[in-house]
Structures are given as structure tokens and as C-alpha cells.
Design a protein around this motif. Structure first.
Motif, PDB file in Angstrom:
ATOM      1  N   CYS A  88       0.844  -1.193   0.000  1.00  0.00           N
ATOM      2  CA  CYS A  88       0.000   0.000   0.000  1.00  0.00           C
ATOM      3  C   CYS A  88       0.878   1.241   0.000  1.00  0.00           C
ATOM      4  CB  CYS A  88      -0.900  -0.025   1.229  1.00  0.00           C
ATOM      5  SG  CYS A  88      -2.077   1.344   1.264  1.00  0.00           S
ATOM      6  N   GLU A 137      -1.274  -7.889  -3.655  1.00  0.00           N
ATOM      7  CA  GLU A 137      -2.048  -6.767  -4.196  1.00  0.00           C
ATOM      8  C   GLU A 137      -1.297  -5.473  -3.955  1.00  0.00           C
ATOM      9  OE1 GLU A 137      -6.477  -4.700  -3.832  1.00  0.00           O
ATOM     10  OE2 GLU A 137      -5.907  -6.293  -2.448  1.00  0.00           O
ATOM     11  N   LEU A 140      -2.017  -1.562  -3.673  1.00  0.00           N
ATOM     12  CA  LEU A 140      -2.999  -0.486  -3.527  1.00  0.00           C
ATOM     13  C   LEU A 140      -2.258   0.834  -3.621  1.00  0.00           C
ATOM     14  CD1 LEU A 140      -5.251  -1.428  -0.461  1.00  0.00           C
ATOM     15  CD2 LEU A 140      -5.919  -1.348  -2.854  1.00  0.00           C
ATOM     16  N   LEU A 189      -2.808   4.639  -3.328  1.00  0.00           N
ATOM     17  CA  LEU A 189      -3.762   5.635  -2.840  1.00  0.00           C
ATOM     18  C   LEU A 189      -3.233   7.002  -3.227  1.00  0.00           C
ATOM     19  CD1 LEU A 189      -4.474   4.014   0.640  1.00  0.00           C
ATOM     20  CD2 LEU A 189      -5.595   3.597  -1.556  1.00  0.00           C
ATOM     21  N   THR A 228     -11.631   8.837   1.049  1.00  0.00           N
ATOM     22  CA  THR A 228     -11.887   7.558   0.398  1.00  0.00           C
ATOM     23  C   THR A 228     -10.718   6.601   0.627  1.00  0.00           C
ATOM     24  OG1 THR A 228     -13.273   8.586  -1.289  1.00  0.00           O
ATOM     25  CG2 THR A 228     -12.328   6.437  -1.836  1.00  0.00           C
ATOM     26  N   HIS A 229      -9.499   7.121   0.535  1.00  0.00           N
ATOM     27  CA  HIS A 229      -8.309   6.289   0.749  1.00  0.00           C
ATOM     28  C   HIS A 229      -8.232   5.777   2.188  1.00  0.00           C
ATOM     29  CE1 HIS A 229      -7.169   7.126  -3.219  1.00  0.00           C
ATOM     30  NE2 HIS A 229      -6.389   8.167  -3.029  1.00  0.00           N
ATOM     31  N   ARG A 239     -10.754   5.182   4.119  1.00  0.00           N
ATOM     32  CA  ARG A 239     -11.776   4.145   4.220  1.00  0.00           C
ATOM     33  C   ARG A 239     -11.274   2.846   3.567  1.00  0.00           C
ATOM     34  NH1 ARG A 239     -15.559   7.045   2.877  1.00  0.00           N
ATOM     35  NH2 ARG A 239     -15.663   6.673   0.644  1.00  0.00           N
ATOM     36  N   THR A 240     -10.605   2.961   2.426  1.00  0.00           N
ATOM     37  CA  THR A 240     -10.037   1.789   1.748  1.00  0.00           C
ATOM     38  C   THR A 240      -9.026   1.079   2.643  1.00  0.00           C
ATOM     39  OG1 THR A 240     -10.374   2.757  -0.443  1.00  0.00           O
ATOM     40  CG2 THR A 240      -8.688   1.037  -0.263  1.00  0.00           C
ATOM     41  N   ALA A 241      -8.168   1.853   3.291  1.00  0.00           N
ATOM     42  CA  ALA A 241      -7.153   1.269   4.186  1.00  0.00           C
ATOM     43  C   ALA A 241      -7.814   0.588   5.381  1.00  0.00           C
ATOM     44  CB  ALA A 241      -6.180   2.345   4.644  1.00  0.00           C
ATOM     45  N   GLU A 261     -10.849  -0.704   5.524  1.00  0.00           N
ATOM     46  CA  GLU A 261     -11.503  -1.925   5.035  1.00  0.00           C
ATOM     47  C   GLU A 261     -10.488  -3.027   4.736  1.00  0.00           C
ATOM     48  OE1 GLU A 261     -13.934  -0.477   1.846  1.00  0.00           O
ATOM     49  OE2 GLU A 261     -15.384   0.436   3.225  1.00  0.00           O
ATOM     50  N   ALA A 262      -9.315  -2.641   4.241  1.00  0.00           N
ATOM     51  CA  ALA A 262      -8.252  -3.634   4.014  1.00  0.00           C
ATOM     52  C   ALA A 262      -7.823  -4.252   5.335  1.00  0.00           C
ATOM     53  CB  ALA A 262      -7.071  -2.991   3.308  1.00  0.00           C
ATOM     54  N   ARG A 309      -9.705 -10.626  -3.106  1.00  0.00           N
ATOM     55  CA  ARG A 309      -9.506 -10.379  -4.532  1.00  0.00           C
ATOM     56  C   ARG A 309      -8.227 -11.052  -5.004  1.00  0.00           C
ATOM     57  NH1 ARG A 309     -10.434  -4.044  -3.673  1.00  0.00           N
ATOM     58  NH2 ARG A 309      -8.647  -4.491  -2.390  1.00  0.00           N
TER      59      ARG A 309
END
Length: 195
Positions: A126, A162, A164, A166, A176-177, A179-181, A183-184, A192
Motif C-alpha cells: 500500500c 495486491e 494499492l 492511494l 476515500t483512501h 476508508r479503503t485502508a 476496510e483492508a 480479490r
């Protein structure tokens, strides 16, 4: 419950990369996962390979000892179910301290020329970037980053991997980033497929 080993590379105590890292750890905690952390800059991790280390690696001399700080990093990796790497993108790559971490920690007898080589269920890479992912894709930088981090550095050492990215600095993008982190962190084992 998943044990994640996080390798974090950023020199500043306050940064967006730190915010992303913290959001990921909050997600881990909320979902009941645990983590160990190697904060490379805070640890003062030596990025430069010594002459002795170079001679060991260039000869693929897996029978020679490795430095205590390298052995400690390898033990953290071996204990983990998932590896996660957090860093800012600088000049289309990771900071030098993280590149040096790979140079020193991916030793013969551990990450290559090993039977069996180190292997983990998943690796999450990430990184934060000033440019949004679309711009990095158009310029070819994102493809180069995927090749370098996922194919070369992670390779088959992880069942899945993966990247990511950001990217972007607008406040709404940053939220948004984060929130993505988060959720990860809730699902560090991922669902995925990679690459």
C-alpha cells in the motif's frame, strides 16, 4: 484471526502515509486481527548492505550467518499470515530504506535459494502518491510499480499479492483512501486475486 506483519517506511511522524497506516491498523483491531510492526525509520534500520552481507549474497552462501537485525525481521515474517508494506511513492518507487530492507532481508536461504523458500498467504503493498492512480496508469508508472513490487520483490513468496496505490491530494479522495485502508485492515487475508 490473522497475524499481519507490517513493514512501514516513512520518516515523518505526521503524514498522510501514517494516517493510512493507522486506518489499516484500526481495521485490524476492530476485526480482531493482530499485527507486528517494523517501523523502519523509527528503528533506525540500516538500509545499506555491508561488504560481508554482499559477499554472502553474491556467493549465495546460505550457510553463513545473517546480521541480528536481519534475522529479527525474518522471524517476524515467518510468524505472520499476511505481510503488509506501507510507504509513500517517491520517484516511482519506495523510499530507499524500504529498498534496502529488501536488499538485506531477502537473503539466500530465506527468500531465494531456500528449500522451502519463505511463503505467506498474502502480501498487501500500500503506497500513497501525489498523482491519482489513473495518471500513474497512463504514464506507465503504475505498471512499473506492479512489476517491481509484486513480481520481483514479492514474487511467489506470497500466494496472492495486491498493490494499492492511494493517489491524489484532494480532501474527498483522501477520505476515500482512509476508508479503503480501514476496510483492508478488516479483511487482511483479502478476497480479490492479485496481479
Amino acid at each position: 484471526m490473522t497475524l499481519v506483519h507490517i513493514v512501514y517506511a516513512h520518516p515523518a511522524p505526521l503524514s498522510f502515509t501514517r494516517d493510512v497506516f493507522d486506518a489499516f491498523r484500526r481495521g485490524l483491531s476492530e476485526a480482531g486481527h493482530t499485527a507486528t510492526v517494523s517501523d523502519l525509520c523509527a528503528m533506525g534500520f540500516r538500509a545499506e548492505m555491508s561488504l560481508e552481507e554482499y559477499e554472502r549474497e553474491s556467493a549465495y552462501a546460505a550457510d553463513r550467518p545473517v546480521a541480528p537485525d536481519v534475522r529479527a525481521e525474518q522471524q517476524k515474517l515467518l510468524a505472520a499470515d499476511v505481510w503488509a508494506f506501507f510507504y509513500p511513492m517517491w520517484w516511482a518507487d519506495c523510499p530507499a530504506i524500504l529498498k534496502g530492507w529488501f536488499d538485506r532481508v531477502w537473503t539466500a536461504g530465506f527468500a531465494h535459494r531456500a528449500d522451502p523458500p519463505v511463503r505467506v498467504r498474502r502480501a498487501l503493498v500500500c503506497c500513497t502518491a501525489g498523482y491519482e492512480a489513473g495518471e500513474l496508469e497512463r504514464s506507465g508508472v503504475l505498471a512499473a510499480m506492479r512489476t517491481t513490487m509484486l513480481t520481483d520483490r514479492i514474487g511467489d513468496r506470497a500466494e496472492t499479492a495486491e498493490l494499492l496505490v492511494l493517489g491524489g491530494t484532494a480532501p474527498e479522495i483522501r477520505e476515500t483512501h482512509l476508508r479503503t485502508a480501514f476496510e483492508a485492515g478488516l479483511n487482511p487475508g483479502g478476497s480479490r486475486p492479485s496481479r
